[in-house]
Design a protein around this motif. Structure first.
Motif, PDB file in Angstrom:
ATOM      1  N   PRO A 137       6.854  38.530  38.338  1.00  0.00           N
ATOM      2  CA  PRO A 137       7.531  37.511  38.982  1.00  0.00           C
ATOM      3  C   PRO A 137       8.582  38.229  39.948  1.00  0.00           C
ATOM      4  N   LEU A 152      11.551  37.601  40.641  1.00  0.00           N
ATOM      5  CA  LEU A 152      13.105  37.813  40.276  1.00  0.00           C
ATOM      6  C   LEU A 152      13.285  38.924  39.365  1.00  0.00           C
ATOM      7  N   ILE A 153      12.003  39.199  38.745  1.00  0.00           N
ATOM      8  CA  ILE A 153      12.286  40.544  37.638  1.00  0.00           C
ATOM      9  C   ILE A 153      12.219  41.597  38.570  1.00  0.00           C
ATOM     10  N   LEU A 154      11.448  41.802  39.355  1.00  0.00           N
ATOM     11  CA  LEU A 154      11.139  43.020  40.445  1.00  0.00           C
ATOM     12  C   LEU A 154      12.602  43.185  41.093  1.00  0.00           C
ATOM     13  N   LEU A 159      15.476  41.997  40.151  1.00  0.00           N
ATOM     14  CA  LEU A 159      16.610  42.567  39.128  1.00  0.00           C
ATOM     15  C   LEU A 159      16.357  44.076  39.010  1.00  0.00           C
ATOM     16  N   SER A 160      15.367  44.429  38.687  1.00  0.00           N
ATOM     17  CA  SER A 160      14.871  45.796  38.150  1.00  0.00           C
ATOM     18  C   SER A 160      15.343  46.900  39.332  1.00  0.00           C
ATOM     19  N   VAL A 161      14.748  46.337  40.502  1.00  0.00           N
ATOM     20  CA  VAL A 161      15.156  47.319  41.725  1.00  0.00           C
ATOM     21  C   VAL A 161      16.804  47.354  41.736  1.00  0.00           C
ATOM     22  N   ALA A 211      19.168  46.864  39.578  1.00  0.00           N
ATOM     23  CA  ALA A 211      19.791  47.702  38.622  1.00  0.00           C
ATOM     24  C   ALA A 211      19.366  49.033  38.750  1.00  0.00           C
ATOM     25  N   LEU A 212      18.566  49.474  39.132  1.00  0.00           N
ATOM     26  CA  LEU A 212      18.145  50.950  39.382  1.00  0.00           C
ATOM     27  C   LEU A 212      19.100  51.563  40.448  1.00  0.00           C
ATOM     28  N   LEU A 213      19.320  50.806  41.296  1.00  0.00           N
ATOM     29  CA  LEU A 213      20.111  51.310  42.435  1.00  0.00           C
ATOM     30  C   LEU A 213      21.749  50.934  42.026  1.00  0.00           C
ATOM     31  N   ALA A 226      22.076  34.307  43.543  1.00  0.00           N
ATOM     32  CA  ALA A 226      23.066  34.091  42.431  1.00  0.00           C
ATOM     33  C   ALA A 226      22.660  34.455  41.132  1.00  0.00           C
ATOM     34  N   ALA A 227      21.424  34.425  40.858  1.00  0.00           N
ATOM     35  CA  ALA A 227      20.694  35.113  39.581  1.00  0.00           C
ATOM     36  C   ALA A 227      21.372  36.494  39.502  1.00  0.00           C
ATOM     37  N   PHE A 282      24.878  36.829  38.847  1.00  0.00           N
ATOM     38  CA  PHE A 282      25.178  36.227  37.556  1.00  0.00           C
ATOM     39  C   PHE A 282      25.237  37.571  36.581  1.00  0.00           C
ATOM     40  N   VAL A 283      24.242  38.544  36.663  1.00  0.00           N
ATOM     41  CA  VAL A 283      24.497  39.505  35.748  1.00  0.00           C
ATOM     42  C   VAL A 283      25.161  40.733  36.129  1.00  0.00           C
ATOM     43  N   LEU A 311      24.817  42.250  39.365  1.00  0.00           N
ATOM     44  CA  LEU A 311      24.299  42.924  40.332  1.00  0.00           C
ATOM     45  C   LEU A 311      24.460  42.364  41.689  1.00  0.00           C
TER      46      LEU A 311
END
Lengths: 295, 339
Positions: free
Chosen positions: A140, A142-144, A146-148, A150-152, A230-231, A234-235, A237
């Motif tokens: 999905p 959003l998950i991709l 989020l992870s990209v 977060a890694l940067l 926004a998501a 929200f965390v 990032l």
């Protein structure tokens, strides 16, 4: 732009007027249009509209901290004493910037990739591009994103980059589907027979005929990109404090929840209104283009 | 049978895509600045300890070697060591995955049942105030991110109207010996009904917050496809033949109209997993997605890659499931695949 369709007689201003007339027949589209204009203007003129323009930055005013909504502070104040309304107005800037930057990179890129793959259907380049989009659609979006992100390093630029990376594939899919049908059209065939280059056919013959669905999807997507952004914020990032971002405001406000409800509710409402405006406008465009095609 | 060949082919390609994705994630996670070993041990650890961990994690080897080593152990079911919890990622996932699955399954059921129901209700009352009301509700549902729903539900039900529990999977002190890890299922299997009810009640708010988006989308899709289909010739013919409105509506109109709704279900299940990343953190739900977010923020690379792989895998399964479901509902798909 597109002189092959018979309903497009008249000057540019005539066409715009006609399009506006059709759009304005649907009251909800007008609401969406007005909403988008107001939001964009508010973002551009934020320093003049916001009652406390300095509150978008590092300001501490403990005397006025945690005030409920009042005439002086329309949406109350946060634990730092900053005006929530002013911060929302300033947060519009990064929110809109996010949507504009993400779409203005991912749409041209995705569309070009899709058109190339569709034009050379069945070739090696087609399967390469199609498999590449498959990879990005394997999880999905959003998950991709989020992870990209977060890694940067967490900041606005990288959040934009993360969403752009996941977003272009949808336009590649859309353009691919259209290019495959357009391949069979006579004007594409005749251009090929006349010896036009593939660049000419893709950008001059096919692209103008794909524009309306792509523009419609863009308007509808603006809302979804903003929700995704926004998501991310929200965390944590996205835009970093003290610069305001709607997602961050909601997650910070949630800590003070039952008593200081205004910290969460107003940024949440802001997101809803922004997305709603773009969706209403997008729906209006969709109706507009689909009636154009019917005629 | 052709339909199964089609599904197998698609599944195979999805697996290839997943491998591709793992390469991208792996490369990205290894080229990002910052030393994972140093980050895991903190700034006070000695250089020797960091170096030892680096060798243990094979970070000193070339990246291609690292990738093949990683994929080989993943195929054996070993996702490596989590730098965040200092446990095996596989063990962590075994604990957290059932909680997320439970949440997503309940959310999917809520959104299908109520989404289609609301769509049908809006069609049946087309043009009335009820229809307008439902359309406005659906619009709000579409434009509100699910983490906003989660926060608003917390505010509403947690504090203003405390009828539903808002935190955790069960009340304090209640629990059940795990079999599947899904508390509702486990407690029913062990005939411990008070715990089952308690766990189910705890599920309701997070699952509903998660389901709102998809529910609104399904309601809109169902409504518009029912209205499109109600102008079809066969419906006109059945009306002319004097079939009752009810019979036409439920027997002939509903089935073809839910197909578009069902076909977006796979994407929606993906979206449920994605939004669970935020909703779980808000409701303090100890699931895979909350674990995923924490791992991402901690830059716990093994855990992040594992979570992405698992979600990608579940996504593939959801796609197969939906393909089969559409083939069951829609005979045209079976015919087309058979050609």
């Amino acid at each position: 732009m597109n002189d092959k369709r018979c309903d497009n007689f008249g000057s540019f201003s005539d066409k715009t007027r006609r399009a506006w007339y059709r759009l304005s027949k649907n009251k909800l589209s007008v609401v969406g249009f007005v909403g988008v204009v107001v939001i964009v203007l508010a973002a551009i003129f934020a320093p003049f509209i916001a009652p406390y323009p300095t509150h978008a930055g590092k300001v501490v005013d403990f005397l006025n901290a945690n005030q409920p909504p009042s005439l002086a502070h329309l949406c109350g104040t946060d634990p730092m004493g900053r005006d929530v309304f002013s911060r929302i107005i300033f947060a519009l800037r990064s929110t809109l910037l996010m949507g504009v930057v993400v779409l203005s990179i991912s749409v041209p890129f995705g569309t070009t990739m899709g058109l190339i793959a569709g034009y050379f259907q069945g070739s090696l380049i087609d399967s390469l591009i199609t498999r590449l989009t498959d990879i990005f659609l394997a999880v999905p979006p959003l998950i991709l994103a989020l992870s990209v992100a977060a890694l940067l390093k967490p900041n606005l630029m990288n959040a934009m980059l993360a969403i752009t990376i996941t977003w272009w594939t949808w336009y590649a899919r859309l353009a691919y589907g259209m290019a495959v049908t357009l391949n069979r059209e006579y004007y594409v065939r005749s251009a090929q027979l006349l010896g036009a280059s593939w660049m000419h056919i893709i950008f001059k013959e096919m692209l103008p005929n794909c524009l309306s669905p792509i523009l419609t999807k863009m308007t509808l997507d603006m809302g979804i990109v903003i929700m995704t952004a926004a998501a991310l914020s929200f965390v944590g990032l996205g835009e970093q404090p003290p610069t305001p971002a709607l997602g961050t405001m909601i997650s910070d406000g949630a800590k003070y929840m039952p008593t200081q409800w205004w910290l969460t509710v107003f940024p949440a409402l802001a997101i809803m209104i922004i997305v709603l405006s773009f969706n209403l406008l997008g729906d209006g465009f969709r109706d507009l283009f689909s009636t154009e095609e019917k005629q | 049978m052709e339909i199964f060949r089609f599904i197998c082919k698609r599944t195979l390609w999805s697996l290839v895509a997943l491998v591709g994705l793992s390469i991208i994630i792996f490369t990205l996670s290894r080229v990002v600045p910052g030393d994972p070993a140093r980050m895991a041990l903190g700034p006070r650890a000695t250089e020797e300890a960091v170096e030892a961990l680096r060798i243990e994690l094979k970070l000193d080897q070339p990246i291609i070697y690292q990738y093949f080593h990683w994929i080989a152990s993943v195929l054996k079911g070993d996702f490596g060591l989590s730098l965040m919890t200092m446990r095996s990622v596989t063990d962590d996932i075994k604990i957290y995955l059932p909680a997320t699955l439970e949440l997503v399954i309940v959310a999917a059921i809520i959104q299908c049942v109520f989404g289609i129901l609301l769509g049908v209700l809006a069609t049946a009352s087309q043009g009335s105030y009820m229809d307008y009301f439902l359309r406005i509700i659906a619009y709000i549902g579409v434009v509100t991110p699910s983490f906003v729903f989660a926060v608003l539900f917390m505010l509403l039900f947690g504090y203003k109207l405390p009828i539903l529990p808002v935190l955790g999977r069960t009340s304090v002190g209640l629990g059940v010996q795990p079999i599947t890890g899904m508390i509702v299922v486990d407690s029913i299997l062990r005939c411990d009904f008070p715990v089952a009810v308690d766990a189910f009640v705890h599920l309701l708010l997070p699952a509903t917050a998660l389901a709102m988006n998809g529910m609104a989308q399904l309601a809109r899709i169902t409504r518009s496809s029912m209205i499109d289909n109600s102008e079809r010739d066969y419906i006109v013919m059945e009306t002319a033949q004097g079939l009752s409105k009810k019979e036409i509506f439920f027997k002939y109109l509903l089935r073809p109209s839910v197909i578009p709704a069902v076909s977006v279900l796979a994407l929606q299940i993906g979206a449920l997993f994605a939004n669970a990343f935020l909703v779980e953190s808000i409701f303090n739900w100890p699931g895979l997605s909350r674990y995923g977010v924490e791992a991402m923020l901690f830059k716990d690379l093994n855990a992040v890659s594992a979570v992405i792989c698992i979600v990608g895998f579940v996504f593939i399964i959801a796609n197969i499931f939906v393909d089969i479901l559409v083939a069951i509902i829609d005979p045209r798909v079976r015919l087309k695949a058979g050609e």
